[in-house]
Design an enzyme around this catalytic site. Structure first.
Site, PDB file in Angstrom:
ATOM      1  N   ASN A   9       0.871  -1.183   0.000  1.00  0.00           N
ATOM      2  CA  ASN A   9       0.000   0.000   0.000  1.00  0.00           C
ATOM      3  C   ASN A   9       0.908   1.233   0.000  1.00  0.00           C
ATOM      4  OD1 ASN A   9      -1.833   2.019   0.445  1.00  0.00           O
ATOM      5  ND2 ASN A   9      -2.353   1.402   2.543  1.00  0.00           N
ATOM      6  N   LYS A  11       0.134   4.243  -0.466  1.00  0.00           N
ATOM      7  CA  LYS A  11      -0.546   5.468   0.001  1.00  0.00           C
ATOM      8  C   LYS A  11      -0.256   6.602  -0.978  1.00  0.00           C
ATOM      9  CE  LYS A  11      -0.392   3.530   4.580  1.00  0.00           C
ATOM     10  NZ  LYS A  11      -0.373   3.684   6.020  1.00  0.00           N
ATOM     11  N   HIS A  96      -9.741   1.489   4.418  1.00  0.00           N
ATOM     12  CA  HIS A  96      -8.517   1.708   5.190  1.00  0.00           C
ATOM     13  C   HIS A  96      -8.812   2.712   6.311  1.00  0.00           C
ATOM     14  CE1 HIS A  96      -4.459   2.907   6.250  1.00  0.00           C
ATOM     15  NE2 HIS A  96      -4.054   1.776   5.696  1.00  0.00           N
ATOM     16  N   GLU A  98      -7.211   5.147   7.360  1.00  0.00           N
ATOM     17  CA  GLU A  98      -6.959   6.557   6.996  1.00  0.00           C
ATOM     18  C   GLU A  98      -8.156   7.137   6.250  1.00  0.00           C
ATOM     19  OE1 GLU A  98      -3.200   5.827   5.091  1.00  0.00           O
ATOM     20  OE2 GLU A  98      -2.316   5.373   7.034  1.00  0.00           O
ATOM     21  N   GLU A 168      -5.861  -4.397  10.602  1.00  0.00           N
ATOM     22  CA  GLU A 168      -4.830  -3.377  10.822  1.00  0.00           C
ATOM     23  C   GLU A 168      -5.171  -2.575  12.077  1.00  0.00           C
ATOM     24  OE1 GLU A 168      -2.695  -2.288   6.901  1.00  0.00           O
ATOM     25  OE2 GLU A 168      -4.478  -1.047   7.059  1.00  0.00           O
ATOM     26  N   GLY A 174       1.990   2.741  10.781  1.00  0.00           N
ATOM     27  CA  GLY A 174       2.972   3.813  10.614  1.00  0.00           C
ATOM     28  C   GLY A 174       3.644   4.235  11.900  1.00  0.00           C
ATOM     29  N   SER A 214       2.925  -1.624  10.684  1.00  0.00           N
ATOM     30  CA  SER A 214       4.355  -1.717  10.997  1.00  0.00           C
ATOM     31  C   SER A 214       4.937  -3.108  10.766  1.00  0.00           C
ATOM     32  CB  SER A 214       4.640  -1.235  12.422  1.00  0.00           C
ATOM     33  OG  SER A 214       4.289   0.133  12.541  1.00  0.00           O
TER      34      SER A 214
HETATM   35  P1  PGA Z   1       2.460   0.615   7.754  1.00  0.00           P
HETATM   36  O1  PGA Z   1       1.022   0.816   7.055  1.00  0.00           O
HETATM   37  O2  PGA Z   1       3.003  -0.695   7.245  1.00  0.00           O
HETATM   38  O3  PGA Z   1       3.264   1.796   7.322  1.00  0.00           O
HETATM   39  O4  PGA Z   1       2.215   0.575   9.221  1.00  0.00           O
HETATM   40  C1  PGA Z   1       0.164  -0.259   6.805  1.00  0.00           C
HETATM   41  C2  PGA Z   1      -1.095   0.260   6.174  1.00  0.00           C
HETATM   42  O5  PGA Z   1      -1.548   1.351   6.534  1.00  0.00           O
HETATM   43  O6  PGA Z   1      -1.688  -0.406   5.296  1.00  0.00           O
END
Ligand code: PGA
Length: 258
Positions: A9, A11, A96, A98, A168, A174, A214
């Site tokens: 992903n 983003k 997601h 976000e 998640e 993140g 992460s």
């Molecule tokens: P990350 O993000 O691996 O940077 O924690 C995962 C995601 O948001 O899909």
């Protein structure tokens, strides 16, 4: 043990040139392997054609990060599932955290997006996960249960066979603090039991449930070794070929050991 699925992903990252370089680097490496893992790269919308052109010639598939809940029409700035299908996009992340947090997406909208994608034979990668506060209050199972029920439980068995779920935990995204393998396994087993109750053992067993938050080259192997973790949704660590390739290698190792 389900086949492993590893999803990048990206983003809202990378210039066009950087996107070309990263896709080429990943494709060149994995095309030398006898790959058993399903690798999916989800770049931003403007790079989807680039991604799907490369995917034609390579062992990875191309995915989007979002789609509209509507068919078509006066929805400025939106991208429909039909448009994604036209670009030969095979997967799409939906719901997601976000998008839920910054764009106020609700479970009802996410359910509609899933319907749009399934109508176009695009596999939705449906995200769920709790906030830290919800986990601290011991509400995490209830939150994830209602996300799963409200986004997916209107689907019939045939449709449910074409879905991927990504757990998640928001506090892990993140932050550099991943869920421990035991925490992730516990939630994945819970999600699979919800699916089993509603759709039966076979569909539940075959459903890929990915972990995201992460996940990196250091922790991937231990996470993917857990019984109910069928792969990863990778954010930050998918932005560097070396890291993403190590995570795919971890998935391959687990497949070979089973
Ligand atoms: P990350 O993000 O691996 O940077 O924690 C995962 C995601 O948001 O899909």
């Amino acid at each position: 043990m389900n086949p492993k699925v590893i999803v990048a992903n990206w983003k809202m990252n990378k210039s066009f040139e950087e996107a070309e370089d990263l896709i080429s680097e990943i494709a060149e490496a994995i095309d030398q392997w006898t790959l058993q893992t399903q690798v999916v790269i989800c770049p931003p919308f403007p790079y989807l054609e680039l991604g799907s052109d490369h995917a034609d010639e390579s062992q990875f598939s191309c995915g989007a990060q979002n789609c509209s809940e509507f068919d078509n029409g006066a929805y400025t700035g939106e991208v429909s599932a039909e448009m994604l299908e036209g670009l030969e996009v095979d997967f799409c992340i939906v719901g997601h955290s976000e998008r839920r947090a910054y764009f106020n997406e609700t479970n009802v909208q996410i359910a509609k997006k899933i319907d749009q994608l399934l109508k176009r034979t695009i596999i939705p990668i449906v995200c769920c996960g709790e906030k830290l506060e919800e986990r601290n209050n011991n509400n995490h199972f209830d939150i994830v249960k209602s996300q799963i029920e409200e986004t997916l439980f209107h689907l019939d068995n045939d449709m449910m066979e074409n879905v991927i779920i990504a757990y998640e935990p928001i506090w892990a995204i993140g932050t550099g603090v991943n869920a421990t393998p035991a925490q992730a396994q516990e939630m994945h087993a819970f999600i699979r039991s919800l699916i089993e109750k509603k759709y039966g053992t076979q569909i539940a067993y075959n459903l890929p449930i990915l972990y995201g938050g992460s996940c990196n080259p250091m922790n991937a192997l231990e996470l993917f070794t857990q019984n109910d973790i069928d792969g990863g949704l990778i954010g930050g660590a998918s932005l560097k070929a070396e890291n993403f390739l190590s995570i795919i290698e971890a998935a391959e190792t687990v497949i070979k050991e089973n």
